[in-house]
Design a protein around this motif. Structure first.
Motif, mmCIF file in Angstrom:
data_model
loop_
_atom_site.group_PDB
_atom_site.id
_atom_site.type_symbol
_atom_site.label_atom_id
_atom_site.label_comp_id
_atom_site.label_asym_id
_atom_site.label_seq_id
_atom_site.Cartn_x
_atom_site.Cartn_y
_atom_site.Cartn_z
ATOM 1 N N GLU A 104 -13.781 13.369 -8.070
ATOM 2 C CA GLU A 104 -13.196 14.700 -7.935
ATOM 3 C C GLU A 104 -13.831 15.411 -6.737
ATOM 4 O OE1 GLU A 104 -10.823 16.073 -9.806
ATOM 5 O OE2 GLU A 104 -10.684 14.502 -11.321
ATOM 6 N N GLY A 105 -13.014 15.809 -5.754
ATOM 7 C CA GLY A 105 -13.487 16.596 -4.623
ATOM 8 C C GLY A 105 -14.366 15.853 -3.632
ATOM 9 N N ARG A 106 -14.419 14.534 -3.713
ATOM 10 C CA ARG A 106 -15.255 13.744 -2.798
ATOM 11 C C ARG A 106 -14.482 12.513 -2.348
ATOM 12 N NH1 ARG A 106 -20.146 15.828 -2.857
ATOM 13 N NH2 ARG A 106 -21.386 14.130 -2.071
ATOM 14 N N GLN A 107 -15.014 11.845 -1.358
ATOM 15 C CA GLN A 107 -14.415 10.606 -0.885
ATOM 16 C C GLN A 107 -14.587 9.520 -1.947
ATOM 17 O OE1 GLN A 107 -12.795 9.875 2.063
ATOM 18 N NE2 GLN A 107 -12.841 12.078 2.447
ATOM 19 N N PRO A 108 -13.615 8.610 -2.060
ATOM 20 C CA PRO A 108 -13.780 7.512 -3.021
ATOM 21 C C PRO A 108 -14.911 6.573 -2.576
ATOM 22 C CG PRO A 108 -11.627 7.399 -1.939
ATOM 23 C CD PRO A 108 -12.346 8.577 -1.385
ATOM 24 N N ILE A 109 -15.522 5.922 -3.544
ATOM 25 C CA ILE A 109 -16.532 4.912 -3.217
ATOM 26 C C ILE A 109 -15.999 3.556 -3.672
ATOM 27 C CG2 ILE A 109 -18.501 6.469 -3.313
ATOM 28 C CD1 ILE A 109 -19.139 5.299 -6.066
ATOM 29 N N ALA A 110 -16.343 2.537 -2.931
ATOM 30 C CA ALA A 110 -15.882 1.188 -3.257
ATOM 31 C C ALA A 110 -17.060 0.228 -3.166
ATOM 32 C CB ALA A 110 -14.774 0.758 -2.306
ATOM 33 N N VAL A 111 -17.098 -0.695 -4.111
ATOM 34 C CA VAL A 111 -18.119 -1.749 -4.111
ATOM 35 C C VAL A 111 -17.419 -3.085 -4.343
ATOM 36 C CG1 VAL A 111 -19.952 -0.244 -4.953
ATOM 37 C CG2 VAL A 111 -18.604 -1.540 -6.583
ATOM 38 N N THR A 112 -18.017 -4.143 -3.851
ATOM 39 C CA THR A 112 -17.471 -5.475 -4.092
ATOM 40 C C THR A 112 -18.571 -6.354 -4.668
ATOM 41 O OG1 THR A 112 -17.994 -6.216 -1.855
ATOM 42 C CG2 THR A 112 -15.785 -5.357 -2.218
ATOM 43 N N ASN A 113 -18.128 -7.334 -5.422
ATOM 44 C CA ASN A 113 -19.061 -8.312 -5.976
ATOM 45 C C ASN A 113 -18.343 -9.649 -6.069
ATOM 46 O OD1 ASN A 113 -21.701 -8.840 -7.161
ATOM 47 N ND2 ASN A 113 -20.541 -9.296 -9.009
ATOM 48 N N GLN A 114 -19.038 -10.709 -5.733
ATOM 49 C CA GLN A 114 -18.472 -12.050 -5.841
ATOM 50 C C GLN A 114 -19.291 -12.856 -6.820
ATOM 51 O OE1 GLN A 114 -17.788 -12.550 -1.287
ATOM 52 N NE2 GLN A 114 -16.453 -13.968 -2.375
ATOM 53 N N ALA A 115 -18.592 -13.673 -7.616
ATOM 54 C CA ALA A 115 -19.261 -14.501 -8.613
ATOM 55 C C ALA A 115 -18.401 -15.721 -8.922
ATOM 56 C CB ALA A 115 -19.526 -13.693 -9.882
ATOM 57 N N ASN A 116 -18.922 -16.583 -9.791
ATOM 58 C CA ASN A 116 -18.185 -17.798 -10.165
ATOM 59 C C ASN A 116 -17.070 -17.531 -11.164
ATOM 60 O OD1 ASN A 116 -19.711 -19.519 -8.544
ATOM 61 N ND2 ASN A 116 -21.268 -19.766 -10.114
ATOM 62 N N THR A 117 -17.203 -16.463 -11.957
ATOM 63 C CA THR A 117 -16.193 -16.150 -12.971
ATOM 64 C C THR A 117 -15.738 -14.697 -12.823
ATOM 65 O OG1 THR A 117 -17.751 -15.379 -14.643
ATOM 66 C CG2 THR A 117 -17.268 -17.756 -14.612
ATOM 67 N N VAL A 118 -14.587 -14.404 -13.398
ATOM 68 C CA VAL A 118 -14.066 -13.035 -13.370
ATOM 69 C C VAL A 118 -15.012 -12.102 -14.121
ATOM 70 C CG1 VAL A 118 -12.148 -11.563 -14.082
ATOM 71 C CG2 VAL A 118 -11.683 -13.823 -13.139
ATOM 72 N N ASP A 119 -15.512 -12.549 -15.278
ATOM 73 C CA ASP A 119 -16.432 -11.721 -16.071
ATOM 74 C C ASP A 119 -17.665 -11.320 -15.270
ATOM 75 O OD1 ASP A 119 -14.762 -11.911 -18.232
ATOM 76 O OD2 ASP A 119 -15.987 -13.368 -19.320
ATOM 77 N N LEU A 120 -18.278 -12.285 -14.602
ATOM 78 C CA LEU A 120 -19.480 -12.004 -13.819
ATOM 79 C C LEU A 120 -19.177 -11.110 -12.621
ATOM 80 C CD1 LEU A 120 -21.251 -15.496 -13.862
ATOM 81 C CD2 LEU A 120 -21.914 -13.431 -15.108
ATOM 82 N N ALA A 121 -18.034 -11.318 -11.992
ATOM 83 C CA ALA A 121 -17.652 -10.501 -10.836
ATOM 84 C C ALA A 121 -17.460 -9.043 -11.247
ATOM 85 C CB ALA A 121 -16.384 -11.052 -10.192
ATOM 86 N N VAL A 122 -16.770 -8.825 -12.361
ATOM 87 C CA VAL A 122 -16.533 -7.461 -12.836
ATOM 88 C C VAL A 122 -17.837 -6.808 -13.280
ATOM 89 C CG1 VAL A 122 -15.386 -6.073 -14.610
ATOM 90 C CG2 VAL A 122 -14.124 -7.887 -13.463
ATOM 91 N N THR A 123 -18.652 -7.534 -14.024
ATOM 92 C CA THR A 123 -19.922 -6.988 -14.498
ATOM 93 C C THR A 123 -20.823 -6.596 -13.332
ATOM 94 O OG1 THR A 123 -19.777 -8.345 -16.492
ATOM 95 C CG2 THR A 123 -21.943 -7.449 -15.950
ATOM 96 N N GLY A 124 -20.893 -7.436 -12.316
ATOM 97 C CA GLY A 124 -21.704 -7.128 -11.134
ATOM 98 C C GLY A 124 -21.184 -5.909 -10.394
ATOM 99 N N ALA A 125 -19.862 -5.792 -10.275
ATOM 100 C CA ALA A 125 -19.270 -4.636 -9.599
ATOM 101 C C ALA A 125 -19.527 -3.354 -10.391
ATOM 102 C CB ALA A 125 -17.776 -4.850 -9.390
#
Length: 104
Positions: free
Chosen positions: A65-86
């Motif tokens: 709200e009222g600020r620039q969006p922030i974005a992060v990326t994460n790479q992993a071997n599985t979707v679960d690990l990628a999402v958890t890391g992000a």
């Protein structure tokens, strides 16, 4: 807080997985809920259907709200690990931003 999950054509975007990730994100970022209007999750397989090391990528974008969006990326071997890391990365970034807001 609206959570939208997008996947590329090579990943299976099952509704069960979407519900699981939505609840996981909602729970992890609950204390920042008043600052976040929307979360977008972009999942993709970097090398298509071939097997590879750390080939699942998760881009997590938090619109504040009222600020620039922030974005992060994460790479992993599985979707679960990628999402958890992000989630961990965006949580850390939000703690910093919200901490600065509250100090002022």
């Amino acid at each position: 807080m609206i959570i939208k999950i997008n996947t590329d054509k090579t990943l299976n975007g099952e509704e069960r997985s979407a519900d699981f990730f939505t609840s996981q994100i909602d729970e992890a970022l609950e204390r920042f809920e008043s600052h976040i209007s929307r979360i977008e999750v972009h999942l993709k397989d970097e090398n298509g259907k071939k097997d590879g090391f750390n080939d699942i990528s998760c881009l997590l974008e938090a619109r504040l709200e009222g600020r620039q969006p922030i974005a992060v990326t994460n790479q992993a071997n599985t979707v679960d690990l990628a999402v958890t890391g992000a989630i961990d990365k965006v949580k850390s970034a939000l703690e910093t931003i919200v901490g600065k807001i509250q100090k002022h």
